[in-house]
Design a protein around this motif. Sequence first.
Motif, PDB file in Angstrom:
ATOM      1  N   UNK A  35     -49.731 -10.746  28.201  1.00 11.61           N
ATOM      2  CA  UNK A  35     -49.185 -11.791  27.346  1.00 11.61           C
ATOM      3  C   UNK A  35     -47.888 -12.335  27.897  1.00 11.61           C
ATOM      4  N   UNK A  36     -47.119 -12.946  27.032  1.00 11.26           N
ATOM      5  CA  UNK A  36     -45.927 -13.701  27.421  1.00 11.26           C
ATOM      6  C   UNK A  36     -44.656 -12.895  27.190  1.00 11.26           C
ATOM      7  N   UNK A  37     -43.771 -12.928  28.187  1.00 10.32           N
ATOM      8  CA  UNK A  37     -42.409 -12.415  28.069  1.00 10.32           C
ATOM      9  C   UNK A  37     -41.474 -13.616  28.213  1.00 10.32           C
ATOM     10  N   UNK A  38     -40.768 -13.968  27.154  1.00 12.60           N
ATOM     11  CA  UNK A  38     -39.892 -15.143  27.148  1.00 12.60           C
ATOM     12  C   UNK A  38     -38.439 -14.697  27.032  1.00 12.60           C
ATOM     13  N   UNK A  39     -37.640 -15.028  28.059  1.00 13.38           N
ATOM     14  CA  UNK A  39     -36.217 -14.697  28.057  1.00 13.38           C
ATOM     15  C   UNK A  39     -35.408 -15.898  27.570  1.00 13.38           C
ATOM     16  N   UNK A  40     -34.385 -15.621  26.744  1.00 12.34           N
ATOM     17  CA  UNK A  40     -33.513 -16.661  26.236  1.00 12.34           C
ATOM     18  C   UNK A  40     -32.108 -16.479  26.807  1.00 12.34           C
ATOM     19  N   UNK A  41     -31.300 -17.502  26.678  1.00 14.83           N
ATOM     20  CA  UNK A  41     -29.991 -17.513  27.329  1.00 14.83           C
ATOM     21  C   UNK A  41     -28.972 -16.603  26.647  1.00 14.83           C
ATOM     22  N   UNK A  42     -29.233 -16.152  25.446  1.00 12.34           N
ATOM     23  CA  UNK A  42     -28.269 -15.330  24.700  1.00 12.34           C
ATOM     24  C   UNK A  42     -28.618 -13.843  24.771  1.00 12.34           C
ATOM     25  N   UNK A  43     -29.132 -13.408  25.938  1.00 13.83           N
ATOM     26  CA  UNK A  43     -29.489 -12.005  26.150  1.00 13.83           C
ATOM     27  C   UNK A  43     -30.527 -11.511  25.151  1.00 13.83           C
ATOM     28  N   UNK A  44     -31.465 -12.369  24.812  1.00 18.28           N
ATOM     29  CA  UNK A  44     -32.557 -12.000  23.913  1.00 18.28           C
ATOM     30  C   UNK A  44     -33.889 -12.283  24.598  1.00 18.28           C
TER      31      UNK A  44
END
Length: 305
Positions: free
Chosen positions: A102-111
Motif C-alpha cells: 500500500x501507500x506510505x505518505x510522508x508530510x512536511x511536519x514529520x508526520x
Amino acid sequence: MKRFLILLLAAGLGSSLAAQKTQDILVLSGRYGLSAEYKDTYTGKATEYGALNSLTAGFNVGAHSMIAINVNHFYFNVQGDPGIPGDLANPINIHGIILRTGLIQHFSNDRTLQILIAPRLMSDFKNLDGNSFQLGGLITYEKKFHDGLTMAFGAMFNQELYGPYLVPLVNLDWRISDRWSINGMLPVTARVNYKVNDNLTAGFNHFGLITTYYMGEDAYSGDYMERQSIDLSLYARQRLFSVFFVEAMVGRSFGRSYKQFAGDQKVDFAIPLVTFGDNRTVKNATFNDGLIFTLKLLINIQLKE
C-alpha cells in the motif's frame, strides 16, 4: 542501487518505515519448541516446530510517497499423540502467506500516513480453494516527536475464519540512548535492545499473534485451526559480515494453543484477549506452554536519518 536500498524500509509487519535506524529486509528463521504434555485427554506429548520468513521492499511514486511491499511466510507443525482420532488434525501442518502492500505518505511536519491492504493465504495446503483466502488491512498515522522518539497510532483488521478481528496499534521507535532502544508494533511485537558494540545487539523480544487456517484434508474438510501464542524471549544478534547477521533466541510461550473448530463455529467480533459472542466448541485437546528456540539468518541495512 542506493535509491532502491533506501526504499527497502517499506513495512515489516506494519512497523514504522521512516524512523527506524535499521531495517530487516530478508529474514529466514527456524523455530523449535520442546515437547509438552497435553492438558487433558492424552498421556503423550506434542512437539512444535516451524518457521517465520519475510521479505521487505518498495519503490517511490513521488517525492514524498512510496509503495510498500512486505511478504511473510508462517509455517507451523505439531507432532501430536498417536492416539488422536482420524477426524482431528495430527500432525498439525499449517502455512500462512501474508502480503502487505500500500501507500506510505510522508508530510512536511514529520508526520507519516501508512495505508496497507493485507490479503492472506492461510491453509494446510490440502484441496486448496477460495476458503483459504482472507482479507485485511492496516492503517497508522505517525508523528516524530524528536530525533529519539517516533510513535504511530492506528489499527489492523482481518477477516479471520471465526469472524472479524480488530487490533488497535501503537507503533513505537524510542532510542533512549546510544546503546538502549525500544521498538515494536504493540501489542503484536516489541523489542528492548542493548547495543553491545557495532556487531552485537542483545535484549528482550515479544511476539503475539492470533491466526486461523482453513483445513482442506478430506477427514475434516471445512474445519479451521486457530493458533495463538505469546512468545517472550531473550535474543542476541551477531553480525557475520557486511549486512548479514545471525540471531539466536530462547524463551517461553504463554497461552499457546492450536484449536480445531467446525467451519460454522463463529464469533460476533474479536479484539486482542476478548471475543464477543463466542459459543464455539473446541474439537481437539491442547497442550501446555513450553520453552522455544529460534535461529534466524537475516539481511539488515542501515537507514539514513
